[in-house]
Design an enzyme around this catalytic site. Structure first.
Site, PDB file in Angstrom:
ATOM      1  N   ASP A  10       0.744  -1.248   0.145  1.00  0.00           N
ATOM      2  CA  ASP A  10      -0.001  -0.024   0.052  1.00  0.00           C
ATOM      3  C   ASP A  10       0.799   1.053  -0.008  1.00  0.00           C
ATOM      4  OD1 ASP A  10      -2.251  -1.401  -0.188  1.00  0.00           O
ATOM      5  OD2 ASP A  10      -2.219  -1.526   2.066  1.00  0.00           O
ATOM      6  N   LYS A  32      -0.526  -7.641  -3.113  1.00  0.00           N
ATOM      7  CA  LYS A  32      -1.889  -7.094  -3.492  1.00  0.00           C
ATOM      8  C   LYS A  32      -1.591  -5.499  -3.557  1.00  0.00           C
ATOM      9  CE  LYS A  32      -4.296  -5.220   0.163  1.00  0.00           C
ATOM     10  NZ  LYS A  32      -5.048  -3.992  -0.049  1.00  0.00           N
ATOM     11  N   ASP A  59      -6.779  -4.561  -5.771  1.00  0.00           N
ATOM     12  CA  ASP A  59      -7.765  -4.528  -4.475  1.00  0.00           C
ATOM     13  C   ASP A  59      -8.483  -3.027  -5.063  1.00  0.00           C
ATOM     14  OD1 ASP A  59      -9.220  -4.618  -2.453  1.00  0.00           O
ATOM     15  OD2 ASP A  59      -7.613  -4.149  -0.965  1.00  0.00           O
ATOM     16  N   LEU A  60      -9.197  -2.743  -5.867  1.00  0.00           N
ATOM     17  CA  LEU A  60      -9.696  -1.584  -6.186  1.00  0.00           C
ATOM     18  C   LEU A  60     -11.193  -1.361  -5.645  1.00  0.00           C
ATOM     19  CD1 LEU A  60      -8.474  -0.885  -9.685  1.00  0.00           C
ATOM     20  CD2 LEU A  60      -7.451  -0.534  -7.661  1.00  0.00           C
ATOM     21  N   LYS A  61     -11.805  -2.603  -5.123  1.00  0.00           N
ATOM     22  CA  LYS A  61     -13.160  -2.533  -4.322  1.00  0.00           C
ATOM     23  C   LYS A  61     -14.249  -1.646  -5.166  1.00  0.00           C
ATOM     24  CE  LYS A  61     -11.158  -2.742   0.393  1.00  0.00           C
ATOM     25  NZ  LYS A  61      -9.795  -2.493   0.267  1.00  0.00           N
ATOM     26  N   ASP A  64     -20.496   0.635  -7.814  1.00  0.00           N
ATOM     27  CA  ASP A  64     -20.866   1.572  -8.591  1.00  0.00           C
ATOM     28  C   ASP A  64     -22.341   1.005  -9.432  1.00  0.00           C
ATOM     29  OD1 ASP A  64     -21.536   4.049 -10.293  1.00  0.00           O
ATOM     30  OD2 ASP A  64     -19.363   4.535 -10.189  1.00  0.00           O
ATOM     31  N   ILE A  65     -22.635   1.691 -10.301  1.00  0.00           N
ATOM     32  CA  ILE A  65     -23.994   0.894 -10.657  1.00  0.00           C
ATOM     33  C   ILE A  65     -23.240  -0.138 -11.757  1.00  0.00           C
ATOM     34  CG2 ILE A  65     -25.452   2.986 -10.780  1.00  0.00           C
ATOM     35  CD1 ILE A  65     -24.653   3.319 -13.760  1.00  0.00           C
ATOM     36  N   PRO A  66     -24.096  -1.301 -11.994  1.00  0.00           N
ATOM     37  CA  PRO A  66     -23.655  -2.544 -12.567  1.00  0.00           C
ATOM     38  C   PRO A  66     -23.013  -2.362 -13.891  1.00  0.00           C
ATOM     39  CG  PRO A  66     -25.790  -3.134 -11.818  1.00  0.00           C
ATOM     40  CD  PRO A  66     -25.533  -1.506 -11.696  1.00  0.00           C
ATOM     41  N   ASN A  67     -23.470  -1.399 -14.914  1.00  0.00           N
ATOM     42  CA  ASN A  67     -22.874  -1.114 -16.063  1.00  0.00           C
ATOM     43  C   ASN A  67     -21.724  -0.663 -15.956  1.00  0.00           C
ATOM     44  OD1 ASN A  67     -22.923  -1.175 -18.905  1.00  0.00           O
ATOM     45  ND2 ASN A  67     -23.048   1.143 -19.082  1.00  0.00           N
ATOM     46  N   THR A 115     -12.416  -4.056   7.637  1.00  0.00           N
ATOM     47  CA  THR A 115     -11.983  -4.573   8.883  1.00  0.00           C
ATOM     48  C   THR A 115     -11.728  -3.146   9.783  1.00  0.00           C
ATOM     49  OG1 THR A 115      -9.859  -4.631   7.995  1.00  0.00           O
ATOM     50  CG2 THR A 115     -11.245  -6.560   8.452  1.00  0.00           C
ATOM     51  N   ARG A 175      -2.766  -9.987  11.970  1.00  0.00           N
ATOM     52  CA  ARG A 175      -1.514  -9.297  12.798  1.00  0.00           C
ATOM     53  C   ARG A 175      -0.803 -10.573  13.628  1.00  0.00           C
ATOM     54  NH1 ARG A 175      -2.174  -5.778   9.782  1.00  0.00           N
ATOM     55  NH2 ARG A 175      -2.518  -3.480  10.241  1.00  0.00           N
ATOM     56  N   GLY A 204       0.065  -6.351   5.205  1.00  0.00           N
ATOM     57  CA  GLY A 204       0.822  -5.343   4.971  1.00  0.00           C
ATOM     58  C   GLY A 204       1.861  -5.146   6.080  1.00  0.00           C
ATOM     59  N   ARG A 205       1.255  -4.096   6.911  1.00  0.00           N
ATOM     60  CA  ARG A 205       2.368  -3.207   7.504  1.00  0.00           C
ATOM     61  C   ARG A 205       3.423  -4.284   8.306  1.00  0.00           C
ATOM     62  NH1 ARG A 205      -2.042   1.171   9.347  1.00  0.00           N
ATOM     63  NH2 ARG A 205      -3.437  -0.513   8.822  1.00  0.00           N
TER      64      ARG A 205
END
Length: 224
Positions: A10, A32, A59-61, A64-67, A115, A175, A204-205
């Site tokens: 990240d 990631k 990992d762009l999560k 939005d609307i389906p289209n 999380t 962790r 990550g960290r």
């Protein structure tokens, strides 16, 4: 079997991301890349990271609307990511369209609840204040929509796996026993997450901010 640890790089800094990936690549199963990295380095940056030879979890999560989500996922096809994320709260049609638009080898996993959130946060956005209940509801939705799995905390993964034995479970926020939780509120150890049913762990960290990232990755892998 390769390691089930995916290291979260990240950072918007391409050189730092490459250096970290090269240092730990013998002890992780993939990398990631999230919004910070993607916004700074784009698709070209993802291609460059892929040359290191590890599977890429993008990992762009999307939410939005389906289209719009389907077109965004389609735009990622040339990158052939191993895993991509969408928000389960985007609803059934969005989940179905995201899966339909993804390349054949790409796992589409739905984020149930970040999380970094707890029961008070849920109440503040108008949901029932029970994280477990919310995650189970969204697990059922993701399963019925035909995506590959979900992202959930280690606290919920055993119950989610009971609902969906064939699901693919991504557990972030793990962790080591002696680790610092940072901004994560619902955390477990890597070993506990795996025992509960995690398919892969996102770390990550505890690795990237360690004095010796390679040794940190090795130490976590040893507990698995």
């Amino acid at each position: 079997m390769s390691s089930r640890i995916f290291v979260a790089l990240d950072t918007p800094d391409m050189e730092r991301a490459k250096l970290l990936a090269k240092r730990v690549h013998h002890h992780v199963g993939g990398i990631k890349l999230g919004l910070e990295f993607f916004m700074a380095n784009g698709r070209a940056g993802v291609h460059e990271m892929a040359e290191i030879g590890l599977p890429i979890f993008l990992d762009l999560k999307f939410h939005d609307i389906p289209n719009t989500v389907a077109k965004a996922v389609q735009a990622l096809r040339p990158l052939e990511p191993a895993i991509i994320t969408v928000h389960a709260a985007g609803g059934r049609a969005m989940l179905e369209d995201a899966k339909a638009a993804a390349p054949l080898g790409t796992k589409v996993v739905a984020v149930t609840m970040l999380t970094s959130l707890d029961d008070r946060d849920l109440v503040s956005i108008g949901l029932s204040g029970d994280p477990h209940e919310q995650v189970m509801r969204l697990t059922e939705l993701a399963k019925s929509a035909g995506v590959d799995g979900i992202v959930c905390s280690g606290e919920e993964v055993a119950s989610a796996k009971a609902i969906w034995p064939q699901g693919f479970f991504v557990v972030p926020g793990v962790r080591p026993a002696n680790g610092f939780a940072g901004d994560q509120k619902r955390v477990v150890t890597p070993r506990a997450a795996l025992d509960a049913g995690a398919s892969i762990l996102v770390v990550g960290r505890p690795i990237t901010q360690a004095e010796d990232p390679d040794q940190a990755a090795r130490a976590i892998e040893a507990t698995l």
